[in-house]
Design a protein around this motif. Structure first.
Motif, short mmCIF file in Angstrom:
data_model
loop_
_atom_site.label_atom_id
_atom_site.label_comp_id
_atom_site.label_asym_id
_atom_site.label_seq_id
_atom_site.Cartn_x
_atom_site.Cartn_y
_atom_site.Cartn_z
N GLN A 70 0.82 -1.21 0.00
CA GLN A 70 0.00 0.00 0.00
C GLN A 70 0.86 1.26 0.00
O GLN A 70 0.44 2.30 -0.49
CB GLN A 70 -0.98 -0.01 1.16
CG GLN A 70 -2.07 -1.06 0.95
CD GLN A 70 -3.08 -1.10 2.06
OE1 GLN A 70 -2.76 -0.84 3.21
NE2 GLN A 70 -4.30 -1.45 1.72
N GLU A 74 1.39 5.56 -3.51
CA GLU A 74 1.67 6.99 -3.60
C GLU A 74 2.87 7.30 -4.51
O GLU A 74 3.22 8.46 -4.69
CB GLU A 74 1.89 7.58 -2.22
CG GLU A 74 3.10 7.02 -1.50
CD GLU A 74 3.18 7.50 -0.06
OE1 GLU A 74 3.92 8.47 0.20
OE2 GLU A 74 2.52 6.88 0.79
N TRP A 75 3.46 6.27 -5.11
CA TRP A 75 4.61 6.46 -6.00
C TRP A 75 4.29 6.13 -7.44
O TRP A 75 5.19 5.96 -8.26
CB TRP A 75 5.78 5.61 -5.50
CG TRP A 75 6.24 6.08 -4.16
CD1 TRP A 75 5.89 5.59 -2.94
CD2 TRP A 75 7.10 7.18 -3.91
NE1 TRP A 75 6.49 6.32 -1.95
CE2 TRP A 75 7.24 7.30 -2.52
CE3 TRP A 75 7.79 8.09 -4.74
CZ2 TRP A 75 8.02 8.29 -1.91
CZ3 TRP A 75 8.56 9.07 -4.15
CH2 TRP A 75 8.67 9.16 -2.76
N ASP A 77 1.20 6.44 -10.89
CA ASP A 77 -0.07 6.88 -11.46
C ASP A 77 -1.02 5.69 -11.62
O ASP A 77 -2.24 5.84 -11.55
CB ASP A 77 0.15 7.49 -12.85
CG ASP A 77 0.96 8.76 -12.81
OD1 ASP A 77 0.54 9.71 -12.11
OD2 ASP A 77 2.02 8.82 -13.46
N TYR A 79 -1.22 1.34 -10.58
CA TYR A 79 -0.64 0.24 -9.81
C TYR A 79 -1.27 -1.08 -10.27
O TYR A 79 -2.50 -1.20 -10.32
CB TYR A 79 -0.91 0.44 -8.31
CG TYR A 79 -0.29 -0.62 -7.46
CD1 TYR A 79 1.03 -0.50 -7.03
CD2 TYR A 79 -1.00 -1.76 -7.11
CE1 TYR A 79 1.61 -1.49 -6.26
CE2 TYR A 79 -0.43 -2.75 -6.34
CZ TYR A 79 0.88 -2.61 -5.92
OH TYR A 79 1.46 -3.60 -5.16
N THR A 115 -4.46 7.48 -10.82
CA THR A 115 -4.35 8.39 -9.68
C THR A 115 -3.09 9.22 -9.90
O THR A 115 -2.00 8.83 -9.48
CB THR A 115 -4.28 7.62 -8.34
OG1 THR A 115 -3.22 6.67 -8.41
CG2 THR A 115 -5.57 6.89 -8.06
N LEU A 117 0.11 11.46 -10.05
CA LEU A 117 1.10 11.94 -9.09
C LEU A 117 1.17 13.46 -9.10
O LEU A 117 0.92 14.09 -10.15
CB LEU A 117 2.49 11.41 -9.45
CG LEU A 117 2.75 9.93 -9.24
CD1 LEU A 117 4.04 9.52 -9.93
CD2 LEU A 117 2.80 9.60 -7.77
N ARG A 121 6.58 15.30 -7.18
CA ARG A 121 6.91 13.88 -6.97
C ARG A 121 7.24 13.22 -8.30
O ARG A 121 8.18 12.44 -8.41
CB ARG A 121 5.78 13.14 -6.27
CG ARG A 121 6.11 11.65 -6.15
CD ARG A 121 5.38 10.97 -5.09
NE ARG A 121 5.86 11.43 -3.80
CZ ARG A 121 5.46 10.93 -2.64
NH1 ARG A 121 4.59 9.96 -2.62
NH2 ARG A 121 5.93 11.38 -1.51
#
Length: 154
Positions: A70, A74-75, A77, A79, A115, A117, A121
């Protein structure tokens, strides 16, 4: 004929995923560390500049033992999980993407939601991916050069 028998099951999946992503125009890197304590199986940059992370799972124990996945969200766009046809796919969270693959290729069977980034980042991550790839290539071309110059190229 190439020999994949020396590879572990997860490595065979990594190879097939990287081949598939290359066919899509992505530049992939295996075993990348986006942040301390995290190491993703495959990270790639798409022709549009999207960052994709693909975690390769070879068996139930491999998935249930992974407590960090999880943190990878956050790393990227997009997964994805990658597994073979024998993997119990019902274990994988439905709000993530899924690929089926083997040592020779892969296919997307469930699209990952996008999602995006944050710009800062993305810039840092793109730079880190490029530096890591360049250093690995340089080391492959001149392994003794790493020993001569040391870290930082001195």
């Amino acid at each position: 004929m190439d020999d994949t028998s020396r590879l572990q099951p997860g490595q065979r999946l990594q190879r097939g995923v990287a081949r598939f992503l290359r066919d899509l125009g992505h530049a992939s890197l295996l075993e990348f560390v986006p942040a301390p304590g995290l190491r993703v199986d495959v990270i790639s940059i798409s022709p549009k500049g999207e960052i994709w992370i693909v975690e390769c799972k070879s068996c139930r124990a491999d998935f249930t033992g992974d407590r960090k996945w999880q943190g990878y969200l956050e790393w990227s766009d997009r997964y994805y999980w990658a597994c073979d046809t024998a993997f119990p796919a019902e274990l994988l969270p439905e709000d993530t993407g899924m690929m089926l693959g083997d040592a020779y290729g892969a296919e997307i069977v469930r699209e990952s939601p996008l999602t995006p980034l944050a710009g800062a980042r993305r810039n840092r991550l793109t730079r880190d991916i490029a530096r890591t790839a360049a250093l690995r290539l340089q080391t492959a071309i001149d392994p003794m050069g790493v020993l001569q110059s040391g870290p930082g190229g001195r």
